[in-house]
Design a protein around this motif. Sequence first.
Motif, mmCIF file in Angstrom:
data_model
loop_
_atom_site.group_PDB
_atom_site.id
_atom_site.type_symbol
_atom_site.label_atom_id
_atom_site.label_comp_id
_atom_site.label_asym_id
_atom_site.label_seq_id
_atom_site.Cartn_x
_atom_site.Cartn_y
_atom_site.Cartn_z
ATOM 1 N N TYR A 130 10.297 28.271 -5.605
ATOM 2 C CA TYR A 130 10.217 28.913 -6.930
ATOM 3 C C TYR A 130 11.236 30.045 -7.044
ATOM 4 O O TYR A 130 11.938 30.170 -8.046
ATOM 5 C CB TYR A 130 8.807 29.450 -7.169
ATOM 6 C CG TYR A 130 7.760 28.376 -7.169
ATOM 7 C CD1 TYR A 130 7.361 27.770 -8.359
ATOM 8 C CD2 TYR A 130 7.175 27.938 -5.979
ATOM 9 C CE1 TYR A 130 6.413 26.768 -8.370
ATOM 10 C CE2 TYR A 130 6.226 26.938 -5.978
ATOM 11 C CZ TYR A 130 5.842 26.352 -7.170
ATOM 12 O OH TYR A 130 4.906 25.346 -7.164
ATOM 13 N N ALA A 131 11.280 30.890 -6.016
ATOM 14 C CA ALA A 131 12.214 32.019 -6.052
ATOM 15 C C ALA A 131 13.662 31.547 -6.057
ATOM 16 O O ALA A 131 14.528 32.185 -6.661
ATOM 17 C CB ALA A 131 11.955 32.937 -4.858
ATOM 18 N N VAL A 132 13.920 30.417 -5.394
ATOM 19 C CA VAL A 132 15.282 29.886 -5.333
ATOM 20 C C VAL A 132 15.652 29.170 -6.632
ATOM 21 O O VAL A 132 16.728 29.392 -7.193
ATOM 22 C CB VAL A 132 15.425 28.934 -4.128
ATOM 23 C CG1 VAL A 132 16.744 28.171 -4.182
ATOM 24 C CG2 VAL A 132 15.328 29.722 -2.824
ATOM 25 N N ARG A 133 14.762 28.331 -7.128
ATOM 26 C CA ARG A 133 15.082 27.502 -8.300
ATOM 27 C C ARG A 133 14.971 28.266 -9.614
ATOM 28 O O ARG A 133 15.790 28.077 -10.513
ATOM 29 C CB ARG A 133 14.140 26.283 -8.333
ATOM 30 C CG ARG A 133 14.369 25.356 -9.545
ATOM 31 C CD ARG A 133 15.696 24.660 -9.422
ATOM 32 N NE ARG A 133 15.966 23.794 -10.567
ATOM 33 C CZ ARG A 133 16.666 24.152 -11.646
ATOM 34 N NH1 ARG A 133 17.161 25.372 -11.736
ATOM 35 N NH2 ARG A 133 16.883 23.294 -12.630
ATOM 36 N N HIS A 134 13.961 29.117 -9.735
ATOM 37 C CA HIS A 134 13.708 29.769 -11.022
ATOM 38 C C HIS A 134 13.489 31.277 -10.883
ATOM 39 O O HIS A 134 12.426 31.794 -11.256
ATOM 40 C CB HIS A 134 12.503 29.135 -11.712
ATOM 41 C CG HIS A 134 12.779 27.793 -12.303
ATOM 42 N ND1 HIS A 134 13.727 27.597 -13.286
ATOM 43 C CD2 HIS A 134 12.231 26.574 -12.043
ATOM 44 C CE1 HIS A 134 13.749 26.311 -13.612
ATOM 45 N NE2 HIS A 134 12.865 25.675 -12.878
ATOM 46 N N PRO A 135 14.480 32.030 -10.399
ATOM 47 C CA PRO A 135 14.298 33.479 -10.318
ATOM 48 C C PRO A 135 14.110 34.129 -11.685
ATOM 49 O O PRO A 135 13.534 35.213 -11.780
ATOM 50 C CB PRO A 135 15.576 33.966 -9.630
ATOM 51 C CG PRO A 135 16.592 32.893 -9.894
ATOM 52 C CD PRO A 135 15.812 31.610 -9.912
ATOM 53 N N GLU A 136 14.572 33.452 -12.750
ATOM 54 C CA GLU A 136 14.433 34.019 -14.091
ATOM 55 C C GLU A 136 12.988 34.020 -14.579
ATOM 56 O O GLU A 136 12.637 34.752 -15.504
ATOM 57 C CB GLU A 136 15.324 33.259 -15.081
ATOM 58 C CG GLU A 136 14.871 31.864 -15.449
ATOM 59 C CD GLU A 136 15.305 30.766 -14.482
ATOM 60 O OE1 GLU A 136 15.403 29.612 -14.922
ATOM 61 O OE2 GLU A 136 15.544 31.063 -13.292
ATOM 62 N N PHE A 137 12.127 33.218 -13.943
ATOM 63 C CA PHE A 137 10.709 33.196 -14.288
ATOM 64 C C PHE A 137 9.855 33.791 -13.175
ATOM 65 O O PHE A 137 8.640 33.585 -13.138
ATOM 66 C CB PHE A 137 10.254 31.764 -14.589
ATOM 67 C CG PHE A 137 10.977 31.148 -15.753
ATOM 68 C CD1 PHE A 137 10.819 31.649 -17.034
ATOM 69 C CD2 PHE A 137 11.835 30.077 -15.564
ATOM 70 C CE1 PHE A 137 11.495 31.089 -18.108
ATOM 71 C CE2 PHE A 137 12.509 29.506 -16.632
ATOM 72 C CZ PHE A 137 12.345 30.018 -17.914
ATOM 73 N N ALA A 138 10.488 34.512 -12.271
ATOM 74 C CA ALA A 138 9.799 35.126 -11.138
ATOM 75 C C ALA A 138 9.964 36.638 -11.192
ATOM 76 O O ALA A 138 10.996 37.140 -11.643
ATOM 77 C CB ALA A 138 10.367 34.585 -9.822
ATOM 78 N N PHE A 139 8.940 37.331 -10.725
ATOM 79 C CA PHE A 139 8.982 38.787 -10.653
ATOM 80 C C PHE A 139 8.339 39.225 -9.341
ATOM 81 O O PHE A 139 7.338 38.645 -8.907
ATOM 82 C CB PHE A 139 8.229 39.429 -11.827
ATOM 83 C CG PHE A 139 8.844 39.138 -13.159
ATOM 84 C CD1 PHE A 139 9.790 40.002 -13.708
ATOM 85 C CD2 PHE A 139 8.506 37.986 -13.863
ATOM 86 C CE1 PHE A 139 10.382 39.723 -14.935
ATOM 87 C CE2 PHE A 139 9.093 37.698 -15.088
ATOM 88 C CZ PHE A 139 10.026 38.569 -15.626
ATOM 89 N N VAL A 172 4.939 37.077 -8.763
ATOM 90 C CA VAL A 172 4.519 35.938 -9.568
ATOM 91 C C VAL A 172 5.723 35.011 -9.625
ATOM 92 O O VAL A 172 6.857 35.458 -9.836
ATOM 93 C CB VAL A 172 4.029 36.362 -10.973
ATOM 94 C CG1 VAL A 172 5.116 37.052 -11.776
ATOM 95 C CG2 VAL A 172 3.482 35.164 -11.732
ATOM 96 N N LEU A 173 5.496 33.736 -9.393
ATOM 97 C CA LEU A 173 6.567 32.736 -9.313
ATOM 98 C C LEU A 173 6.193 31.570 -10.210
ATOM 99 O O LEU A 173 5.122 30.984 -10.046
ATOM 100 C CB LEU A 173 6.717 32.244 -7.867
ATOM 101 C CG LEU A 173 6.893 33.330 -6.787
ATOM 102 C CD1 LEU A 173 6.712 32.728 -5.403
ATOM 103 C CD2 LEU A 173 8.250 33.984 -6.916
#
Length: 199
Positions: free
Chosen positions: A47-56, A68-69
Amino acid sequence: MTEIRHPLPHDLPGIYAICLVTGDVGTDGSRVYENPHLIGHVYAGPYAVRHPEFAFVVADEHGIGGYVLAAPDTRAFEAWEESEWWPALRTQYPVGSAATDADSALVALFHEPERISDDVLERYPAHLHIDLHPRLQGQGLGRVLIGKALDALREAGVTGLHLAVDPRNVGGLAFYPRVGFTRQERVGDGPIVFTIELD
């Protein structure tokens, strides 16, 4: 002082550490898993690799204390994992290579990942994972992290989100309704699914 921001590449070890320390249905998984990285390979890293824009992540003076990922489109995310994430892990960890039953269960997920039903994804295509170190629990940060992820997904046009909770995770079962999620009827002995509308 705490800071909430999108994850950076150097945050990955801290994200993995949080995944482990909350990895036994919300309690410390380091006593359960011999290999401390396996659980992060399943529930955090991609999640952190593929979608950092939706992770905090939330960070304090001790480092990463929670995250949150989210994945905005579960099926597209699964397809990315299949082509980019799982192949190297499957080579590194063949079925039967883990030393303990708990580790073996995680390795099995490299080879046969969990799948949510199409019925759920039709209305709730996104999903997320959230975890906080015990030192940061009870301060309202979980609600803030959820809010940031949901806002980012809304801005991207995502209409609904689901998440699956282990029925033994009493804290999670109590938390999600308090932040707007609806508990769905459980099917068989699988996880308990919560959903939220985003449009």
